[in-house]
Design a protein around this motif. Structure first.
Motif, PDB file in Angstrom:
ATOM      1  N   HIS A 308       0.802  -1.117  -0.089  1.00 14.88           N
ATOM      2  CA  HIS A 308       0.039   0.368   0.067  1.00 14.88           C
ATOM      3  C   HIS A 308       1.045   1.055  -0.149  1.00 14.88           C
ATOM      4  CE1 HIS A 308      -3.505   2.545  -0.172  1.00 14.88           C
ATOM      5  NE2 HIS A 308      -2.619   3.288   0.813  1.00 14.88           N
ATOM      6  N   HIS A 357      -6.735  -3.469   3.702  1.00 15.49           N
ATOM      7  CA  HIS A 357      -7.872  -3.408   2.682  1.00 15.49           C
ATOM      8  C   HIS A 357      -7.656  -4.246   1.617  1.00 15.49           C
ATOM      9  CE1 HIS A 357      -6.240   0.712   1.106  1.00 15.49           C
ATOM     10  NE2 HIS A 357      -5.652  -0.282   0.414  1.00 15.49           N
ATOM     11  N   HIS A 358      -6.462  -4.813   1.380  1.00  9.34           N
ATOM     12  CA  HIS A 358      -6.183  -5.618   0.211  1.00  9.34           C
ATOM     13  C   HIS A 358      -6.660  -6.847   0.504  1.00  9.34           C
ATOM     14  CE1 HIS A 358      -4.227  -2.567  -2.196  1.00  9.34           C
ATOM     15  NE2 HIS A 358      -3.801  -2.159  -1.209  1.00  9.34           N
TER      16      HIS A 358
HETATM   17 CU   LIG Z   1      -4.196  -0.018  -0.623  1.00  5.54          CU
END
Ligand SMILES: [Cu+2]
Ligand code: HEM
Lengths: 614, 109, 224
Positions: A308, A357-358
């Protein structure tokens, strides 16, 4: 030996040392002492320690990779747009990888893996921040060169070695890695899992390790240079936003790439010496692997702890470049300079606490997931601040529609479109439906792929005169922009609908799914658009290389009438950047259209009664 | 320049004092690990002992960074730029311990 | 000296942040070393976090006092944690000798003393590495704890232990090599000629960092 120069040096070319300019308390000692050393071809063009040459090396290597990576995507789009249709030329070129002119599934996975790896890391990380951090940091803060020109040179050569290894992996008998750019185990951990899991994966890991060294060496240099080597008067609050963005990018890289290195080392151990960090209960070809007791999800955590921040490593330099180009070409001060810096910082901080969130569909603990949903959605706030500030900057400006400006405006459009879909995905409840569909593909290509490319194009068109002393062709630039802008939306907009209908990403063919037949025509359309956009990029390459040699010569050292320091250097900028003393800075970089002056360079002292900047 | 020598001697004293503290903490930790583990385990209080180790290790880290690495004597903002990133690690530790625990729960289902 | 420089920069403003010098009063080289160490702490952290996550996913974990209870030459005697205590002290002491080397370099530019303390640091590093080699050999050969099996319980303990202490040992080894190079340079008088012993300070930072990491490795494997 190096006594202070009181009279201006007779020879206007700076020939001093560009390395040791700071004593142990951090005072800069800059004396242009006379010590002529001739550059030969090798030290000037190959093992150069001049940050401007290293920037060009990064840019051109990045362009090479963009061409390769883009080509790969055109090839796999052929399969997606025209499944099972034979194109004999493919067999002529790729031999066993495209038997009968149809791309084989293994080849397809190799293509998408290498496409992702190359574009995310080699083009949009090294090619983008490598180029512009090198070019702009010393020039815009008023330094002779990077803190350590030598480590800077090493940074490029590590990147070069990483490139050689990655390129070589295409020619392995079993092909390059085919496990996805995220290299999730067990596919990436077990040699027999797929053709590319063997030697291809080894090469991928070695290439990435070299790449990580390159970006760490570069990043350390960028950070120390910005902190320690600013010229007199260049306080942090007088720095152009490009420098702020590049500084924060380097910090993100410094803190996240070591974690990827850690993840890669553990993966290498699982592959070679029999540890089981990521492996548990694996059966392959009917027999159980001895490895037991690890967890594949662990890799995803480590990967996305880098992954991220990495997407922001890609986009932040573009933020900086675009801010600069927008203000210069709108002939208006940047709106909300401080808010821009604070939102950059906020984005960087949030980037470290949202990685999961992945992983909403990995069986993540729902409580943990809800924390990550909250933190993820927070990032919309600073992102929106930036967008509104960009719009307010060009609002009622006296806009000069140079190609760089068009790309900067296009960037804002793309960033909004892609950012909005991010908010959909950040909700775990929606993401369970949307994860691993074309909706995600659309999201990140628009917000990261296209946006960052637009930032890069804006940067190249804008700073080309600084790099080569010539101008690029505007007409070709306009065609390039419009075809890319419209084409990119044609490619990625429809993908949202496919994703919402559930079409999964990373599928070689949808033959087995009745419900996705309806997208056959759309897929064909996307493939055609992708080819169109690819060919438009060739136009850019032609423009770029033609203009290096035959572009209109610059007559004025400040072609865009910009305020920042790089435009106070001579058109042919030597090593050391300023022929005489380093410039002194008196004002922020965004005094456009102030008190009747169209622009006031940072080196102009404040006038009687004038208050500085913002 | 006359107090240069006094300063230098003071510094050496500080170094030796820090060494002493590091040694004492380590010895106490080891004694606790060898002699007290069983006792605390029987009473289901291992968490107390473990918290003690963590706090003591952080204290040792503080001594090493501030005195041996001289950070105490640097400009304060330098220390801040170094310490802020460490809070990310703290977050990551908490998140991954929670994850590890939830893997265990899922395996036990 | 400092008066003169402040005078020239007051025209711009008194703050150290106004450019022309380091806001932190340190050279870029030292700053770079600090930030390198910040980055490296993230690579170590990735391993220790891996350790934490995997450990929490196990029902039970081997007791350190059972695993680490042997001492060289004293076969059959159970001396829990004694050998690792010795290793830890070696490392702490080598940190002390290093800090003294840095001190005599910066304050007195005393070449002889610097060489003396640096040599002792190198010796400490070598003793530590040798001890680690013995410990590993003992665990592998006598106790049969390897990358794939662990007679003491959770197999993860084995590969985590070898990976993490190995990565730390690798840092010690590089530290020893760099220390040797710098000691030679000190002895040759390179830094007297340059007028600054900052290089000793920079490698000192690295060496202390290795000690710092050991604090947490020690905690993770031998205490918790
Ligand atoms: Cu991300
Ligand atoms: C408003 C801000 C954003 C939010 C809330 C957001 C949220 C998300 C979420 C939740 C995912 C995971 C989707 C899934 O796999 O199911 C995702 C994927 C992704 N995002 Fe974003 N995003 C945002 C902005 C960005 C930006 C600015 C970039 C890059 C510059 C970016 C790059 C990516 C990439 C590369 C992926 C997919 C990686 C992969 O699975 O291969 N996102 N985003």
């Amino acid at each position: 030996m190096s006594d202070p120069v009181i009279n201006p040096p007779l020879n206007p070319v700076y020939t001093g040392d560009t390395t040791h300019r700071q004593d142990s308390t951090g005072e800069i000692h800059d004396h242009g002492h006379h010590e002529h050393h001739k550059d030969n071809f090798i030290t000037k063009y190959i093992f150069s320690q001049d940050h401007k040459m290293i920037a060009k090396q990064f840019l051109i290597t990045g362009m090479f990779w963009a061409l390769v990576g883009g080509m790969l995507s055109v090839i796999f789009r052929v399969q997606l747009g025209f499944p099972n249709q034979a194109f004999p030329i493919l067999e002529t070129i790729f031999g066993k990888w495209a038997p009968g002119g149809i791309i084989s599934p293994d080849f397809y996975y190799m293509l998408i893996t290498m496409h992702g790896t190359i574009l995310v890391f080699f083009v949009l990380t090294a090619g983008l921040s490598g180029t512009f951090a090198n070019l702009l940091i010393p020039l815009q803060i008023g330094a002779r060169d990077m803190a350590s020109p030598f480590l800077n040179m090493l940074s490029y050569w590590f990147f070069f070695m990483a490139s050689v290894v990655m390129l070589a992996s295409f020619f392995l008998p079993q092909g390059a890695s085919d496990v996805g750019w995220t290299a999730y185990p067990p596919l990436s951990a077990v040699h027999e899992a797929s053709p590319g899991s063997g030697a291809g994966m080894d090469f991928w890991l070695i290439g990435m390790a070299l790449f990580i060294f390159s970006s760490l060496l570069g990043g350390l240099n960028y950070i120390t240079t910005v902190l320690n080597l600013r010229t007199k008067g260049m306080s942090m609050s007088k720095m152009p936003l490009t420098i702020w963005a590049l500084l924060i990018t380097a910090v993100l890289g410094l803190l996240s790439f070591p974690v990827l290195l850690g993840a890669a080392i553990l993966l290498i151990f699982d592959r070679t010496i029999g540890t089981s960090f990521y492996l548990d209960n694996i059966f392959i070809n009917g027999h159980a692997l001895p490895n037991d007791g690890g967890n594949a999800i662990l890799y995803q955590h480590l990967f996305w702890f880098l992954g991220h921040p990495e997407v922001y490593i890609v986009i932040l330099p573009a933020f900086g470049l675009v801010s600069e180009v927008l203000a210069t070409n709108a002939r208006k001060p940047i709106f909300g300079y401080r808010a821009m810096i604070l939102s950059l910082l906020a984005i960087a901080i949030i980037a470290f606490v949202v990685w999961a969130h992945h992983m909403f569909v990995t069986g993540l603990n729902p409580f943990v997931a809800s924390v990550f949903v909250f933190l993820t959605l927070l990032v919309a706030v600073p992102s929106a601040i930036k967008v509104f500030n960009w719009i307010a900057t060009v609002w009622q400006g006296n806009i000069k529609f140079a190609p760089a400006m068009l790309f900067a405006i296009g960037f804002v459009s793309m960033f909004i479109s892609g950012g909005l879909t991010g908010i959909f995905l950040g909700n775990s409840a929606l993401d369970i439906e949307l994860h691993d569909t074309y909706f995600v593909v659309a999201h990140f290509h628009i917000v990261m792929g296209i946006s960052a490319f637009f930032g890069m194009f804006a940067g190249v068109y804008h700073w080309f005169p600084k790099m080569y002393g010539r101008l690029m062709n505007n007409t070709l630039g306009y065609i390039h922009f419009w075809v890319t802008m419209v084409g990119a939306y044609m490619i990625f907009w429809p993908m949202h609908y496919m994703g919402l209908a559930g079409v999964p990403r990373r599928y070689y063919s949808f033959d087995a799914f009745q419900s996705f037949n309806m997208f056959g025509g759309l897929n064909e359309f996307i493939t055609m658009a992708a080819m169109l956009v690819f060919f438009a990029q060739l136009l850019f390459l032609i423009n770029f290389f033609y203009s290096i040699f035959y572009g209109r010569k610059l007559t004025n050292e400040n072609p865009w009438q910009s305020n920042t320091l790089e435009w106070t250097t001579p058109i042919k900028t030597g090593h050391g950047n300023w022929p005489g003393d380093l410039p002194t800075v008196y004002r922020w970089p965004y005094d456009y259209s102030k008190n009747g002056d169209e622009y006031i360079p940072q080196t102009t002292p404040l006038r009687e009664g004038e208050t500085g900047g913002h | 320049m006359s107090n240069e020598h006094g300063e230098s001697a003071n510094m050496v004293k500080l170094i030796l004092k820090t060494t002493l503290w590091l040694s004492i903490i380590t010895i106490v930790e080891i004694i606790a690990a060898v002699l007290l583990t069983d006792l605390f385990e029987r009473n289901n209080m291992l968490i107390v002992l473990n918290s003690f180790y963590i706090i003591m290790s952080l204290a040792k880290a503080f001594f090493i960074v501030s005195v041996f690495m001289h950070l105490k004597f640097e400009v304060k903002f330098l220390a801040i730029t170094i310490l802020i990133p460490m809070t990310f690690l703290l977050f990551a530790v908490v998140a991954l311990l929670a994850e590890g625990n939830s893997w265990l729960q899922m395996r036990n289902y | 000296m400092t008066e003169a420089t402040t005078l020239t920069t007051t025209a711009i403003g008194p703050s150290r942040w106004n450019g022309g010098r380091s806001p932190f009063k340190v050279s870029w080289g030292k700053l770079m070393m600090w930030y390198f160490l910040v980055g490296d702490s993230f690579s170590f952290a990735s391993f220790l976090i891996t350790y934490g996550a995997l450990r929490f996913s196990y029902e039970s974990w081997p007791a350190p006092t059972k695993v680490f209870s042997s001492f060289p030459l004293l076969e059959g005697v159970k001396l829990p944690l004694m050998f690792v205590s010795f290793m830890t002290f070696t490392l702490i002491m080598s940190s002390v000798t290093m800090v003294l080397a840095v001190h005599y370099g910066n304050h007195e530019m005393n070449r002889k003393k610097v060489v003396k303390w640096l040599s002792l640091t190198i010796l400490g590093g070598i003793i530590f590495l040798a001890s680690q080699a013995w410990e590993w050999t003992h665990l592998i050969v006598d106790e049969h704890m390897t990358l794939s099996q662990n007679p003491f319980g959770a197999p993860a303990f084995g590969w985590l232990f070898f990976t993490i202490t190995g990565f730390h040992g690798f840092h010690v080894l590089t530290g020893v090599i760099i220390n040797c190079i710098v000691t030679t340079k000190v002895a040759r008088g390179d830094y007297d000629r340059k007028g600054s012993y900052e290089m000793v300070e920079k490698i000192g930072l690295y060496w202390h960092f290795v000690d710092l990491v050991w604090v947490f490795v020690f905690m993770a494997f031998y205490l918790l």
